[in-house]
Each structure stands twice: as C-alpha cells, then as structure tokens.
Design a protein around this motif. Structure first.
Motif, PDB file in Angstrom:
ATOM      1  N   LEU A  54      63.298  41.378 -19.619  1.00 56.39           N
ATOM      2  CA  LEU A  54      64.506  40.673 -19.193  1.00 56.39           C
ATOM      3  C   LEU A  54      64.803  40.935 -17.710  1.00 56.39           C
ATOM      4  N   LEU A  55      64.588  42.167 -17.293  1.00 60.09           N
ATOM      5  CA  LEU A  55      64.810  42.472 -15.872  1.00 60.09           C
ATOM      6  C   LEU A  55      63.789  41.749 -15.000  1.00 60.09           C
ATOM      7  N   ALA A  56      62.568  41.625 -15.523  1.00 59.69           N
ATOM      8  CA  ALA A  56      61.540  40.875 -14.788  1.00 59.69           C
ATOM      9  C   ALA A  56      61.947  39.408 -14.672  1.00 59.69           C
ATOM     10  N   ALA A  57      62.585  38.890 -15.735  1.00 62.60           N
ATOM     11  CA  ALA A  57      63.059  37.497 -15.702  1.00 62.60           C
ATOM     12  C   ALA A  57      64.110  37.320 -14.614  1.00 62.60           C
ATOM     13  N   ALA A  58      65.002  38.304 -14.509  1.00 63.80           N
ATOM     14  CA  ALA A  58      66.047  38.221 -13.478  1.00 63.80           C
ATOM     15  C   ALA A  58      65.436  38.337 -12.075  1.00 63.80           C
ATOM     16  N   ARG A  59      64.418  39.190 -11.953  1.00 64.37           N
ATOM     17  CA  ARG A  59      63.756  39.370 -10.643  1.00 64.37           C
ATOM     18  C   ARG A  59      62.977  38.116 -10.245  1.00 64.37           C
ATOM     19  N   ALA A  60      62.394  37.477 -11.248  1.00 69.73           N
ATOM     20  CA  ALA A  60      61.534  36.313 -10.968  1.00 69.73           C
ATOM     21  C   ALA A  60      62.327  35.093 -10.517  1.00 69.73           C
ATOM     22  N   HIS A  61      63.607  35.071 -10.803  1.00 69.60           N
ATOM     23  CA  HIS A  61      64.419  33.899 -10.440  1.00 69.60           C
ATOM     24  C   HIS A  61      65.660  34.323  -9.682  1.00 69.60           C
ATOM     25  N   PRO A  62      65.493  34.720  -8.427  1.00 65.06           N
ATOM     26  CA  PRO A  62      66.682  35.114  -7.661  1.00 65.06           C
ATOM     27  C   PRO A  62      67.588  33.900  -7.428  1.00 65.06           C
ATOM     28  N   PRO A  63      68.889  34.117  -7.393  1.00 64.22           N
ATOM     29  CA  PRO A  63      69.797  32.974  -7.199  1.00 64.22           C
ATOM     30  C   PRO A  63      69.606  32.346  -5.822  1.00 64.22           C
ATOM     31  N   GLY A  64      69.820  31.066  -5.762  1.00 63.71           N
ATOM     32  CA  GLY A  64      69.631  30.353  -4.502  1.00 63.71           C
ATOM     33  C   GLY A  64      70.802  30.535  -3.551  1.00 63.71           C
ATOM     34  N   GLY A  65      70.539  30.220  -2.300  1.00 62.16           N
ATOM     35  CA  GLY A  65      71.590  30.329  -1.288  1.00 62.16           C
ATOM     36  C   GLY A  65      72.153  28.974  -0.895  1.00 62.16           C
ATOM     37  N   ASP A  66      72.174  28.046  -1.849  1.00 64.01           N
ATOM     38  CA  ASP A  66      72.718  26.714  -1.534  1.00 64.01           C
ATOM     39  C   ASP A  66      74.196  26.834  -1.175  1.00 64.01           C
ATOM     40  N   VAL A  67      74.568  26.064  -0.165  1.00 68.45           N
ATOM     41  CA  VAL A  67      75.950  26.133   0.298  1.00 68.45           C
ATOM     42  C   VAL A  67      76.592  24.751   0.133  1.00 68.45           C
ATOM     43  N   PRO A  68      77.793  24.687  -0.431  1.00 71.09           N
ATOM     44  CA  PRO A  68      78.465  23.383  -0.542  1.00 71.09           C
ATOM     45  C   PRO A  68      78.675  22.775   0.848  1.00 71.09           C
TER      46      PRO A  68
END
Lengths: 197, 101
Positions: free
Chosen positions: B10-24
C-alpha cells in the motif's frame, strides 16, 4: 512584459520588494511555488476545495511572516516548512471527520484485497483500488501519525528533514514514527479482521 | 493475510502515484485579492492580544507588592501594637463601668 520582468527577478529581490511595501511582487512568488504547495496539500486533503483553502492559507501566512524569513536557506524550504505545518494544522482541525470503519470499502478495493490475500504478487500497487485503500488507511491515522508516515515512508524523507519541516526534535520524530507504524499496523489488523473474519 | 507485505504494497502504491501539482486557473490572482482585502476587525483577537500584553506587567506588580509586603512585615513589629490597640478599644466600655454620666 511587466510579468516576465517580475519572473526574471530572483526570489531574494522579490522578497525585498515585498518587504519594502511592493505587495504586487508577491504574485510571481505565488505563481512559481504554487504547484509544489498544491502537491503537498493534496497529500493531506482529498477534496479540492480543502486543498485550495490550505494553499491559500500557506501563502497568506507566508506573506504575513515574510519578515521572519532570514534568507540563510532557500525561500522554497521556508515555504515548504510553512506548508507542512499548515497541513498538520488542517489534519488536527479535521480529526473528527476521520473514517472509523472499513465497512464501506468499494467492490474494487475488496477485490484487490482478495487478490492480495490469495497471492500478494497478483495485486498490483499501480491499481486505483490500492491507491484508494492507502488513502482510506491514512485517513484513519492520527494527524501526527499521518504526517510522519507520509513524510518518512511515502516521500522518503530522513528523520532530520522531517524534524526541520515539522519543527519537532529528532527524538520526537523517531517516537512519533514508531507510534505511527504501530497505529498503521492496528488499522491493517482491523481491515483484515473486518474483511476476512 | 501477510500484514507486513500489505503495508509495504500500500505504501508502494502511494509512492508510485504522487499527487499532481495542478493549479486552478488564476489561483495566484485569488491569493493576491485576499492580500489586498482590508483585514476584518477582530475584536476577540484584539482583546486576546491585550490580555496577553497585560500578563507581564501584572505579574511584575504582584511580585513587587509581595516582596514589599514581606520585607515590611519582617522589619516592623507594629502588628503587635495594632493588636493591643484593637483589644483596648474593644474592652474600653467594660473598663470604664464606674463612669456612668
């Protein structure tokens, strides 16, 4: 043209201008660092409206406290410290909203768990269900545990870096990391119990 | 179920998909607009700040008066005189029973 001139100025020049009363010089700083702050905030808040509130709070605090930025470290480090602490405050303020049960996990998450139970190598960590599960798991942890696990296990930061980001001492970080792992283990046991017993 | 392996996965899953830096869109304009707003008058904050500012002077005055009273009592035996005077005043009518005018 004026915008590009502002972007070309260094952080130190922009900060000096803001401190001299030129508030508009803060805008290029916001523009430059907002993607990083958004990415950090999204680690701790799920709803986009909450993420935006956190980021706005970070920049408002940065503006108010800019005089305390001494300039001996990059502005980005100072800003990220502020961002992490604001996220921690957010977690503490919303701790009552934590989910208390795994009973409502989706079919996809349940399937992923079943596949993992049958053969761990069969359940991919790239699956959306795995991401949802880890979100759910982190949401059940205490604010300190969630923060320390995110920084230590997910962002791969060192204890020293975490101490600098959070303002906690090295020993406090180590103790909280130990407790956070224990808390996570309990949550996993609860998940296994609710789903498989 | 192997919980250690599950935790790692599960931690690997979180590491594999870091949140994006999209800005409104135009988010920085929103921040700047907030900065330009006049700060609202927060009476509670002003009251709170005033109370905190009053803590140090109040403590200093209390400490000063405490020390002063303590030292004054140590060097002064007027308390005994005061007690005697009070007793004399209270018993004065009983002592002067013969004077009946």
């Amino acid at each position: 043209m004026a915008d590009s001139a502002a972007v070309d100025r260094t952080d130190a020049e922009l900060i000096a201008a803001v401190l001299n009363g030129e508030t508009a010089s803060f805008e290029p700083l916001v523009k430059k660092y907002q993607p990083r702050v958004f990415a950090t905030a999204r680690r701790y808040a799920r709803r986009e409206s909450e993420v935006e509130d956190i980021v706005q709070e970070v920049f408002l605090k940065a503006f108010q406290k800019l005089r305390s930025f001494r300039g001996d470290a990059p502005f980005e480090h100072w800003l990220m410290r502020l961002a992490v602490r604001t996220c921690y405050d957010f977690l503490r303020a919303h701790r009552r909203n934590r989910e208390m049960s795994f009973a409502d996990i989706s079919d996809e998450e349940s399937d992923w768990l079943e596949r993992f139970g049958a053969d761990p190598s069969d359940a991919s960590e790239h699956a959306a269900a795995a991401r949802e599960l880890v979100e759910r798991l982190l949401a059940q942890l205490s604010p300190a545990a969630r923060l320390v696990l995110t920084l230590l296990e997910i962002e791969d930061r060192s204890v020293k870096e975490i101490a600098a980001l959070t303002g906690w001492s090295l020993s406090v970080v180590k103790i909280r990391a130990f407790r956070a792992r224990a808390e996570m283990r309990k949550c996993l046991e609860k998940l296994a119990r609710e789903k498989y017993l | 179920m192997n919980l250690t392996e599950l935790r790692k996965k599960l931690l690997a899953a979180a590491r594999a998909h870091p949140p994006g830096g999209d800005v409104p869109y135009a988010f920085e304009k929103r921040v700047m607009a907030r900065l330009a707003e006049k700060p609202a008058l927060d009476l509670f904050a002003i009251w709170n700040r005033t109370l905190w500012q009053a803590v140090a002077p109040c403590l200093a005055v209390t400490l000063f008066l405490g020390v002063w009273t303590f030292l004054a009592q140590r060097n002064d035996n007027s308390r005994e005189t005061l007690a005697a005077d009070l007793e004399n005043s209270l018993y004065a009518p009983l002592d002067n029973q013969t004077e009946t005018w």
